[in-house]
Design a protein around this motif. Sequence first.
Motif, short mmCIF file in Angstrom:
data_model
loop_
_atom_site.label_atom_id
_atom_site.label_comp_id
_atom_site.label_asym_id
_atom_site.label_seq_id
_atom_site.Cartn_x
_atom_site.Cartn_y
_atom_site.Cartn_z
N ASN A 164 1.15 -1.37 -1.65
CA ASN A 164 2.14 -0.52 -0.98
C ASN A 164 1.77 0.91 -1.32
OD1 ASN A 164 4.33 0.94 -0.04
ND2 ASN A 164 5.84 -0.57 -0.70
N THR A 165 1.35 1.68 -0.30
CA THR A 165 0.80 3.01 -0.54
C THR A 165 1.86 4.11 -0.52
OG1 THR A 165 0.37 3.40 1.81
CG2 THR A 165 -1.37 2.29 0.54
N ALA A 166 3.15 3.75 -0.49
CA ALA A 166 4.18 4.78 -0.52
C ALA A 166 3.93 5.73 -1.68
CB ALA A 166 5.57 4.14 -0.65
N PRO A 167 4.00 7.05 -1.46
CA PRO A 167 3.63 8.01 -2.51
C PRO A 167 4.44 7.86 -3.79
CG PRO A 167 3.83 9.11 -0.38
CD PRO A 167 4.34 7.71 -0.19
N ASP A 168 5.70 7.42 -3.67
CA ASP A 168 6.52 7.29 -4.87
C ASP A 168 6.26 5.98 -5.61
OD1 ASP A 168 7.59 5.64 -2.93
OD2 ASP A 168 9.66 5.97 -3.54
N LEU A 169 5.27 5.17 -5.13
CA LEU A 169 4.99 3.88 -5.75
C LEU A 169 3.51 3.70 -6.05
CD1 LEU A 169 6.21 1.14 -6.62
CD2 LEU A 169 5.63 0.29 -4.33
N SER A 170 2.64 3.88 -5.04
CA SER A 170 1.18 3.74 -5.19
C SER A 170 0.81 2.42 -5.86
CB SER A 170 0.61 4.92 -5.98
OG SER A 170 0.82 6.12 -5.29
N LEU A 171 1.26 1.33 -5.27
CA LEU A 171 0.97 0.00 -5.80
C LEU A 171 -0.28 -0.56 -5.14
CD1 LEU A 171 2.00 -2.64 -7.36
CD2 LEU A 171 2.99 -3.28 -5.14
N ASP A 172 -1.31 -0.84 -5.93
CA ASP A 172 -2.50 -1.52 -5.42
C ASP A 172 -2.83 -2.68 -6.34
OD1 ASP A 172 -4.77 -2.37 -4.19
OD2 ASP A 172 -6.00 -0.61 -4.67
N ALA A 173 -2.18 -3.80 -6.10
CA ALA A 173 -2.38 -5.01 -6.90
C ALA A 173 -3.34 -5.93 -6.18
CB ALA A 173 -1.04 -5.70 -7.17
N THR A 174 -4.56 -5.43 -5.92
CA THR A 174 -5.60 -6.22 -5.26
C THR A 174 -6.89 -6.08 -6.05
OG1 THR A 174 -6.55 -4.46 -3.87
CG2 THR A 174 -4.55 -5.55 -3.05
N PHE A 175 -7.89 -6.86 -5.63
CA PHE A 175 -9.23 -6.67 -6.19
C PHE A 175 -10.22 -6.35 -5.07
CE2 PHE A 175 -8.50 -11.20 -5.59
CZ PHE A 175 -9.65 -11.68 -4.98
N ALA A 176 -9.74 -5.61 -4.06
CA ALA A 176 -10.62 -5.11 -3.01
C ALA A 176 -11.58 -4.08 -3.60
CB ALA A 176 -9.79 -4.50 -1.88
N ALA A 177 -12.58 -3.70 -2.81
CA ALA A 177 -13.60 -2.80 -3.33
C ALA A 177 -13.05 -1.43 -3.66
CB ALA A 177 -14.75 -2.69 -2.32
N ASP A 187 7.85 -12.88 7.20
CA ASP A 187 8.43 -12.02 6.16
C ASP A 187 7.91 -10.60 6.27
OD1 ASP A 187 9.94 -14.02 4.53
OD2 ASP A 187 7.97 -14.87 4.22
N MET A 188 6.62 -10.46 6.46
CA MET A 188 6.03 -9.13 6.50
C MET A 188 6.47 -8.36 7.74
SD MET A 188 4.59 -8.93 3.66
CE MET A 188 3.98 -7.27 3.95
N LEU A 189 6.63 -9.05 8.86
CA LEU A 189 7.13 -8.37 10.06
C LEU A 189 8.51 -7.77 9.80
CD1 LEU A 189 6.18 -10.70 13.06
CD2 LEU A 189 5.33 -8.41 12.59
N GLN A 190 9.35 -8.53 9.13
CA GLN A 190 10.70 -8.03 8.84
C GLN A 190 10.66 -6.88 7.83
OE1 GLN A 190 13.87 -11.36 9.43
NE2 GLN A 190 12.23 -12.28 8.25
N TRP A 191 9.73 -6.92 6.90
CA TRP A 191 9.58 -5.80 5.97
C TRP A 191 9.17 -4.54 6.71
CZ3 TRP A 191 10.64 -4.52 1.07
CH2 TRP A 191 10.01 -3.40 0.54
N TRP A 192 8.16 -4.65 7.58
CA TRP A 192 7.68 -3.47 8.31
C TRP A 192 8.73 -2.93 9.26
CZ3 TRP A 192 2.92 -6.89 9.43
CH2 TRP A 192 2.08 -6.90 8.32
N GLU A 193 9.53 -3.83 9.80
CA GLU A 193 10.59 -3.41 10.71
C GLU A 193 11.57 -2.47 10.01
OE1 GLU A 193 13.84 -5.60 13.67
OE2 GLU A 193 13.01 -6.65 11.95
N SER A 194 11.73 -2.63 8.71
CA SER A 194 12.78 -1.89 8.02
C SER A 194 12.25 -0.86 7.02
CB SER A 194 13.68 -2.88 7.26
OG SER A 194 12.94 -3.58 6.27
N ASP A 195 10.93 -0.79 6.80
CA ASP A 195 10.46 0.07 5.71
C ASP A 195 10.41 1.55 6.09
OD1 ASP A 195 8.20 0.28 7.31
OD2 ASP A 195 6.79 -0.45 5.80
N GLY A 196 10.51 1.86 7.37
CA GLY A 196 10.55 3.26 7.79
C GLY A 196 9.21 3.96 7.81
N GLY A 197 8.13 3.29 7.41
CA GLY A 197 6.84 3.97 7.37
C GLY A 197 5.73 3.27 8.12
N THR A 198 6.03 2.11 8.72
CA THR A 198 5.00 1.34 9.42
C THR A 198 5.12 1.57 10.93
OG1 THR A 198 4.99 -0.35 7.69
CG2 THR A 198 4.07 -0.96 9.82
#
Length: 964
Positions: free
Chosen positions: A387-400, A448-459
Motif C-alpha cells: 500500500n503506497t499511501a504516503p502516510d503508510l508506505s507498506l511494501d510487504a513483498t519480495f519483488a525486485a 475483496d480487493m475490488l471493494q477495497w479500491w472502491e472505498s480507498d479514495g486513491g484508486t
Amino acid sequence: MTDDLLERHPVHALLADGTTACIRPVLPGDHDRLRDFYERMALENLRLRFFSASRRSGAQAADRACAPSHPGYRALLAEAGGRVIGLAEYDTGSQNTGAQGSSVRGTGSRATAAQGTGTRAAAVQGTGSRAAAAKDAEAKDTETRNAGPQGTVAESAPGGAEEGAAEISIAVADGLHHRGVGTLLVEHLVSAARSEGITTFTADALGENHEVLRLFADLGLRTTRRFEGPEVRCTIHLDQDNAYLSAVESRGRAADVASLLPLLRPSTVAVVGAGRTPGSVGRAVLHHLRTGGFTGRLFAVNPHVESVLGVPSHPSVAALPKTPDLVVVAVPAAAVPAVAEECGKAGVRALVVVTAGLDHAQAEALLTSCRTHGMRLVGPNCLGVSNTAPDLSLDATFAAGHPRPGTAGIAVQSGGVGIALLDGLSRLGIGVSSFASLGDKFDVSGNDMLQWWESDGGTELALLHLESFGNPRAFSRTARRVTRRIPVLTVDAGRTDAGRRAAASHTAAAATRTMTRQALFTQAGITATRSVGELLETAALLHSQPLPEGARVAVVTNAGGAGVLTADACAEAGLTLPALTPVTVDDLLAVLPEGATAGNPVDATAAVSEEQLTACVDRLVRCPGIDTVVVALVPTAIAAATGDDLVRALTTAPGRRARPVLAVRLDQDRSVELLPAADGTTVPSYAEPQSAARSLAHAARRAAWLARPAGTVPGLEGIEPERARTVVEEYLALHPEGGWLDPRTCAALLACYGIPQIPWAWADSEDDAVLAADRLRGFDGRVVMKAHWPGLLHKTQQHAVHLDLRGDAQIRAAFRDLETRFAGLMTGVVLQPLADRGTELLAGVVQDEVFGPLVLFGLGGTATDVLADHAARLAPLTDRDVHDLITAPRCAPLLLGADGHRAVDLERLEQLLHRLSRMAADLPQLAEADLNPVLATPGGITVLDARVRLLPRRPKDPYLRRLR
C-alpha cells in the motif's frame, strides 16, 4: 433444504466491525452453552427477550433450540472466540394464539424477540401463533417508518398470518450490539427459509423497541406493520429482489473493508521467518518493509537473533512487545500451521503467507486457524501486499523493487504477473495504490480487493489477473457496481483450457469455459484483454485520456504507409474511419503543406511541420463526426533537418482537447509509453498500430457500457415456480441420479414457465401413433414423427425423424421403420404437426458449477454445431442482456428484418429468453436445457424440440454473506 454448505460445514462471515463469526446449525450438544448464553444476559435484556426478567425463560429457550428438530423449524447460532454470541430461529409450526402465549415446541415459554430489543415473533402458516423475533446489533439511526432505499416499513391494517410464513426469534449476547450479529443471522435465516418455500417472516415487537424495527426496515426486504396496543406486528416478505441484494451488498462491503484494514493499513507488522541468510524470502520481505519507509512499527520473529537488518527480533509472536495487525509468514510449509495458530491466539488480525508447497492437511490447518481466530489471509504461495499511501508506505513483498506510488490497484494470483504489472505501471508513471498477490487464494480474493479500491479514495484503475473465481455471481454484482466508478481491467487467463462439455447436447457443446468467462466480463463491464502487454497498453490509455464518445476514428500520418497500417488496425479492431465532411477537408488542407490529402487517413506528408500538425490535430479533435484522433508518425530526414519535433504537436497543449488523442510511433522501442505534456498530463504512444487500435476499442466499449442504463430483471406473468420445483422433486425421487426428462415431464416443466411448445402427442404403439396423428392433423394434415429413448439428443443425426407424413399408411410405415432400426432402444414416438417455415434458433441453458446458469442463444437447427453462431450471458438475464443476446449472433439480421423480410416476433423471443433464464435461476437442479429448434416467425415463437437434464443438486445462495 437450506444451503448445502451450511448443512455440512460451519459458515464464517464478517461482522460489521470486520471481525469473523461462525454461523452454524444448533446441535443437541450446544444446550449448556446456550443456557450459559442466556444466564449471562442482563435482566433488562431478558425482559425484552422474553417479556419477563425470568432466568427460567432462558433455560426453556435453550431446551427449545436443542430439542429434536421437526420440519419447518431451524435454529442457527453465531459464535466467535469460542463462545455463543447470537441465536436465531424460525418455526412454521408453533401454536400461540393467546395474549400470554402457550408453549412453543413444548417449552411453555412466551415467544418473544431479540435480546435487548423486545420483539415477539408472529403468526405462522395460519396458526395464529406468535413467536420470537430479533434484535439486530447493527442498528441504524433511521426513521423506522421509512427505511429509505434499503427497505420500507409501511403501516398496514390488521390481518391474520399468511400461508407460507414462519415466526422468527433472535437473541444477541450482551456487549455485542451494533456489530451486525443479528442482521447476519437474519440473512442466513432468510436464505434457509426461501430454499424451503417460506415466503414471509412475522414478528411482534414492543413499540419501545426501536432497534428491532430498524433491523427489519434496514434488511432491504418489503416490511409492513400494524399496531396492537403497546406492540407492533411486523410482516417481512422474503422476496429476494435487487433492493435486498443491494442492502446485503452494502453491509457486506462495509464489513469487508473493515476486515481488510489490518491487512492493507496495519500500524504494526511482524515478519516470521526473517533469517540471517541473504536471499531468503523472509529477509527480502523485511528488507522491503524497512527500506520502503513503512511508517508503523516493524518487528522480526526469529528465536536465534536479537535483530535482523537492524529490525528488533523476538523469539515468538507471543513475545512481541505489541501485537501486530499483520504478520508475514515466511517459514517452511510444515511450520506454517503452528505459526498461524500462535498468531491467532496472540490476537493478530491478518496474515500474509508467502510460503508455497503446503499439503492438504497443512492448508486445512492454516485456514482453520484463520477462521477460528478471525484473521484475514492472503496466500499462501504469494508475493505479498503493498500500500503506497504516503502516510503508510507498506511494501510487504519480495519483488525486485518498490512499487511507484500511483493510482492503479493490482490483484493477481500469479506472482510473476504481479511483478510484470508492478514494473510496467511504475515504468509508465501510473504507479500503484495498493497491490495484493493472492497466490492460492484461500481467503482474500479479487472481490475483496475490488471493494477495497472502491472505498480507498486513491484508486482510479483496477487491474486483475484471476485464474479462478470463488463466487462469480457475487463478483459480477460487485464488478458491475465498481466499474461504474473506475475502470476494471483483467487478463482473460486460461482461455484455451475450455474444451467441450462431457454432455452431448448442442447447448452444452457450445458453452465453453471461454464463453462463460466472456459473458461474465461483458455483463460486469470488465475490460478483458488477452495478455499482460495488452492490459498495460489499455491501462495507459484509460489513465491518460478521456473516454471516446464512440468508435469513430480519424488517422493522421506523415507517411502514407503508416497511415494505411493504422487504418487497417482500427478497422480490424471494430472501429470505424468515417469520411471527413467537405468543410473539414477544406479546413485541413488550408493548414497542411502542399501535396497533403485530407481523406481518412489524412496524409500530412513528410513535409508537415510541427505547427502544421498541431493545427491539423486540433481541427480534427473539434470535428463533430470524430471521436478519437490517432497520429501515426515515422522519423524523417526533413523533420531532423528543420528541427521540428512532431511529437510536440501532440504534447504542447493537450489540455485543450476534449477528445482522446493517441500516437503511433513505429520507431518506438517499448510497446507503450506515456509522453509527458506541457500541462502535466500525458499522451499514450504505441509502437504498433494494432496496440493502439486494441486499446482504443476497449475504451470505446467501456464508454458504450457506461452510457447504457443498468438493466433490470423483469417480472414475468403466468409462471409457477413452486409447481416446477414439485416436478423436479418428483422426477428426482424416481431417478436419484438424475437424467434426461421424458417428453411428458419436459413439457410439464416448460409449461410451468410459459415457454411456448408446439402441440404434440406420445405414442408407444403403431395404433396409438395413428390415433395421435388423427388428432394432430387438424392443424394442416401433415405430421412429424420422432423416435424417443432416454439419452437420445440429436435425432436428425441418428435419422430418428420422419417428416411430412400424410395418411395412416405413412404413419404406420414410419413407426415400423423406427421400431425396426432402434429395436431395444426406442420407448415410443413423439408426433407433432409439421411446422411452418421460419428461422430456426437455439436457446438453451447450462448450469456451470462455478459460474451458475449460462443462457445461450443463436442459430439453431441441424447447422447449429457447424456454424457455431451463438452468444451467451449469465442468468438472471436483464432486459439489456436479452437485447444483447438477440443482436450479438451473426444471424441477427434475419431476426430484425433484413432484405425486405419481416422481423420475427421480437417481443415473444425476448419473453422466451427471460422465461428460460428464470427457470434456470429458480432450479439449480437444471443441468442442461436444449431448445432446438425454436421456430421464429413474424407471428410468434414456438419450441419444436426440447431436452432437459436434471441432476440432484441442492440449492446454494450465491449472494449469502460468507467467507470462502
